[in-house]
Structure formats: C-alpha cells, structure tokens
Design an enzyme around this catalytic site. Structure first.
Site, PDB file in Angstrom:
ATOM      1  N   ASN A   2       2.204  -5.364  -3.153  1.00 22.29           N
ATOM      2  CA  ASN A   2       0.545  -5.661  -2.602  1.00 22.29           C
ATOM      3  C   ASN A   2      -0.164  -4.333  -2.506  1.00 22.29           C
ATOM      4  O   ASN A   2       0.348  -3.339  -1.871  1.00 22.29           O
ATOM      5  CB  ASN A   2       0.445  -6.577  -1.490  1.00 22.29           C
TER       6      ASN A   2
ATOM      7  N   GLU B 286      -6.205 -10.753  -0.930  1.00 18.99           N
ATOM      8  CA  GLU B 286      -7.062 -10.658   0.113  1.00 18.99           C
ATOM      9  C   GLU B 286      -8.485 -10.348  -0.008  1.00 18.99           C
ATOM     10  O   GLU B 286      -9.118  -9.732   0.590  1.00 18.99           O
ATOM     11  CB  GLU B 286      -6.642  -8.972   0.883  1.00 18.99           C
TER      12      GLU B 286
ATOM     13  N   GLU C 221       0.773  -1.100  -0.149  1.00 15.53           N
ATOM     14  CA  GLU C 221       0.004  -0.039  -0.031  1.00 15.53           C
ATOM     15  C   GLU C 221       0.817   1.149  -0.056  1.00 15.53           C
ATOM     16  O   GLU C 221       0.566   2.230   0.756  1.00 15.53           O
ATOM     17  CB  GLU C 221      -0.782  -0.072   1.143  1.00 15.53           C
TER      18      GLU C 221
ATOM     19  N   HIS D 291     -10.698  -6.324  -2.054  1.00 18.68           N
ATOM     20  CA  HIS D 291     -11.909  -5.904  -1.072  1.00 18.68           C
ATOM     21  C   HIS D 291     -12.925  -5.116  -1.715  1.00 18.68           C
ATOM     22  O   HIS D 291     -12.639  -4.065  -1.974  1.00 18.68           O
ATOM     23  CB  HIS D 291     -11.165  -5.065   0.148  1.00 18.68           C
TER      24      HIS D 291
ATOM     25  N   ASP E  67     -12.290 -10.265  -0.395  1.00 18.95           N
ATOM     26  CA  ASP E  67     -13.488 -10.426   0.349  1.00 18.95           C
ATOM     27  C   ASP E  67     -14.583  -9.624  -0.304  1.00 18.95           C
ATOM     28  O   ASP E  67     -14.291  -8.510  -1.004  1.00 18.95           O
ATOM     29  CB  ASP E  67     -13.527 -10.230   1.639  1.00 18.95           C
TER      30      ASP E  67
END
Ligand code: G3I
Length: 435
Positions: free
Chosen positions: A190, A255, A147, A226, A257
């Site tokens: 990432n 990640e 990030e 996400h 979801d």
C-alpha cells in the site's frame, strides 16, 4: 420479526422498485466490489457515526488501531482491545475487514528503531505473525507493508529501521511471513503518490513484477488516493491501476479522500469510482473516514458525509457512478424491497446466514437478492428460495420460491450454509429487486 430486525448484527440494504441500490455498499456489491471506510474505535459510541457506517459501508479499515504502536507498544506485549472492537463491530454486521498496517516506518514504537538487525528481523516477523494469527479468518486483506518508497523522482526505498538495517529484502520477507501466518488473507502493498504513472509508482510496479516473477506472495496493491488541488486525480489513474492489475494482482483504492466541495469534488470522486469500475481487478474502494468531522484533514472536507452526517454532492456522485440511486428526493414512499442479513450460527468450518426480505410501501409478487461470498468460501446449502449461480460460483442470486408474494411492509426470509474453506467473513448482499 420487528424485534429480530432491531437486534444487533443486522445490516440493512435497500433497493428501489427498479432495483437501483440506494446505499454505497449495495451499489458497489451490485458491481462486484466492496465499499469501505476507515473507522476509529473512539467514535463507535456515537449513534449517527455508527448508523452511517452500518447503512452505507460493507468494509472497514481500522484507521490507527492496528498500527504497530497501537498493538505492540512494548515488545512482546500485544493490546488488541481497540482493534478488536472495530473488527467485532464490522463482522457482526457482515462487513469485511482490511488490516492496516503491519510494517510501516510511521507510528512505530521507539523500541523497534533501537534494535540491531537480527533482533529487528525477528521482531518484525513476530509482530506480523502474532497480529495476523489473532485476526486469522477475520481480516480479508492486509496492508503488509506500507509506504516503503520515497516520494520524488528517485524511485528509491524510503529510509526506515527496516530498510536501513535489513535492506530491500525486508519487504519480501514480510510478505512471506504474512502468507505463512494466514494463508487465506489477501496480502497487499500500500502506498500514496503512486496513483498515476510516475517514478514512485514505477518503482513499486517493478517490485511487484519482480515478486510475481519470483513467486513472492503478493495478492494486491493498494492505492491510497489522497487527493487535493495540489495533488489531483491523475489523468492516467485508470491506466495506472490497469497496468498493475495486468501483473496479476488485485488493485484496491484504500484511503480515498478528495479535498474540496460541491460539484468539483463530486466530479473528482466520480472519476475515481469510474476508474475502479473500468478495471476488472479493482475489487473495492475505501474512503478514509466516515465524516468530514473526524477526517485526518477535516478542514479540507474531503469525505462523502459532512460534519452533520448529511450526504454531500460527492456522495450522490459516487452512488450514481456505482449505478445506485438514493431516490432523488422524490415522494411516493419506498416501493420495492429491502434486505438485511445476520449470521445465525457459526462453527469452525462454516456458518449459516439468514437474509430477511421486506417489501416496501406496496405489495410485491417476487424478489431476488444477489449474495456474494469471498472465495474460497462456498455456499453448500440453501432454503426458502431458488438459487442460481455465476460462473465463478461465489455469487448466488436467490429468487423467491413459494414466498414471493408479500404485502406492503411484509417480510420473509431465506437461508444458506457457507463452508469457509479457511476464509472467514460474512457475505455481502446486493440490492433487493422486486417484481
Ligand atoms: O489518540 C491520540 C490522543 O490521545 C492524543 O491526545 C492526540 C495528541 O496528538 O493524538 C492522538 O493520536 C493521533 C491519532 O491520529 C488518532 O487521532 C495522532 O497524534 C495522529 O498522529 C494520528 O494521525 C493518523 C496518521 O495516520 C498518523 O500517521 C491519522 O489519524 C490517520 O488518518 C493517518 O492515516 C494514514 C494511513 O495510516 C497511511 N496513509 C496516510 C494516512 C493519512 O496520513
């Protein structure tokens, strides 16, 4: 044999008579991918959590335990206990580990932000080196930098102690240090909100292209993914993964979801899985937790298992997109065969693996099992089966030899020796196919 199967260190994977995989891990393995979950050490004592993890997943990302504040809250003093518990659990069951994360502006202990530039540089490099050396041969991939770019349209770097004091060069310095610390680990950048083509992903793309052009070591880009109604799966998700892959890096969904429920959630999950399957360098998918109960945004019920560990429609959609099937609830018992793996010996250069094949509720006359090792690992010897190899040499399909006929519920096993060639980690098994 029952006692052996009941022992620790056994991963069970099953398949139907037709060979359709019945777990996320085995279905993904059948497509040459891993299927992972973020795991929190504090839940490893909860039986259904562990059972779901061990049955369905073959890759693990520690959710918080490898972050800087968890590993080095005091300068120079490392606490690996919680992260080690996750890594040991994963490895003893043949799962691979994604390390998350070495350099990130968040979950950073206060002392880091207080350092001057040259001190910060050495602290960053020391942290990377110590952590990666501790997990050398145990972590397949690392989110080296997480990030580092701002949201919005600027494409600028995010303000952080690293960015503000070391400048843009901190990212490549982190990657070079990481390569030196564990040359066999895959090194990833990432980020989130980089899932479609936009200003932020364009900025990351430009950085990766520049790294590849100048020989800065980078192997993979992680797309956190996400999603919710305000931030749905972008229409150009697959195309965005593909353009990064075309730069010569692997891409991973790190990640995943998706908030929601029912068929809308299921459809969105299937879209993500299909996008990964359409990009040959998309090597695996990690969902950000095992159960809605412990999700970082639990109220949005974004995962594949509900708070009681029941499979959600999203689970079925993912399994089916991966080419698997959980049997659709039909009766008749389980035909076909199941497999389980354990490492029976390990030394510096290699290990011996043993796979137990167990027939389902009807007798079988032959079986085959795909076994994938992580390059540069190589299988150097096999016994009690007839192997064949894919062109890459790291996927072996083992077929029964003298030991194909098994009565209902009967078992046999085959084995192999793997030379690590500098890379640790157990093999992943595809589904067992019976004949
Ligand atoms: O463990 C302590 C507990 O002892 C304390 O009582 C409690 C009080 O707040 O906090 C607990 O720690 C929390 C920790 O999760 C463990 O549950 C932290 O407050 C909380 O901030 C932390 O949140 C994590 C978040 O990263 C922090 O940025 C989430 O679990 C984790 O899922 C999330 O993961 C990030 C990825 O690393 C990077 N990408 C985004 C993703 C989602 O935010």
């Amino acid at each position: 044999m029952a006692a052996l199967l009941a022992g620790a260190g056994v991963t069970a994977l099953s398949g139907t008579a037709e060979g359709a995989a019945s777990t996320l891990a085995s279905a993904a393995a059948g497509k040459g991918r891993y299927f992972g979950a973020a795991v929190a050490a504090q839940h490893l004592g909860e039986a259904p959590y562990v059972a779901t993890l061990d049955t369905e997943f073959n890759s693990v990302t520690p959710e918080n335990e490898m972050k800087w504040d968890a590993l080095e809250s005091t300068r120079g003093s490392f606490t690996f206990g919680a992260a080690d518990r996750i890594v040991d659990h994963a490895r003893s069951r043949g799962m691979q580990v994604r390390g998350h994360t070495l350099v990130w502006h968040s979950q950073l202990p206060g002392w880091v932000g207080g350092l001057g530039a040259s001190d910060l540089r050495s602290a960053m490099n020391h942290h990377i080196t110590q952590v990666m050396q501790h997990y050398k041969g145990k972590a397949a991939a690392w989110d080296v930098v997480n990030e580092a770019f701002q949201d919005g349209g600027s494409g600028a770097r995010r303000s952080s102690p690293f960015q503000d004091k070391l400048g843009n060069g901190f990212i490549e310095e982190a990657f070079r240090t990481a390569r030196a610390a564990d040359p066999a680990a895959k090194l990833c950048y990432n980020d989130y909100n980089t899932d479609g083509v936009n200003a932020k992903s364009n900025a990351v793309y430009a950085m990766v292209r520049d790294f590849k052009a100048r020989g800065v070591p980078i192997d993979c880009v992680g797309f956190q993914s996400h999603f919710n109604s305000a931030s749905p799966v972008p229409a150009d998700y697959r195309a965005n993964l593909q353009r990064f892959a075309d730069l010569g890096v692997d891409v991973q969904i790190t990640e995943l979801d998706i908030e929601g429920s029912g068929s809308a959630q299921a459809t969105a999950y299937a879209t993500v899985v299909n996008a990964c399957l359409a990009v040959s360098r998309c090597t695996g998918i990690t969902v950000w937790g095992v159960t809605d109960k412990y999700s970082w945004r639990s109220s949005g019920t974004p995962l594949l298992f509900d708070a009681n560990y029941a499979k959600k429609p999203a689970y079925t959609a993912v399994l089916s997109a991966l080419g698997g099937s959980d049997g659709g609830g039909g009766g008749g018992g389980s035909a076909g065969c199941t497999v389980s793996y354990r490492t029976t010996a390990e030394w510096n250069e290699g290990y011996n693996g043993q796979v137990t094949v167990t027939a389902g509720s009807t007798a079988i006359t032959g079986w085959s099992v795909p076994v994938t090792v992580t390059p540069p690992q190589r299988v150097s010897a096999t016994w009690n089966g007839t192997p064949s190899w894919d062109t890459g040499g790291n996927v072996m399909t083992m077929r029964s030899s003298h030991n194909g006929s098994l009565p209902a519920g009967g078992s046999t096993s085959f084995g192999f020796t793997v030379m690590k060639n500098g890379t640790g980690g157990a093999p992943s098994l595809g589904a067992c196919t019976a004949s």
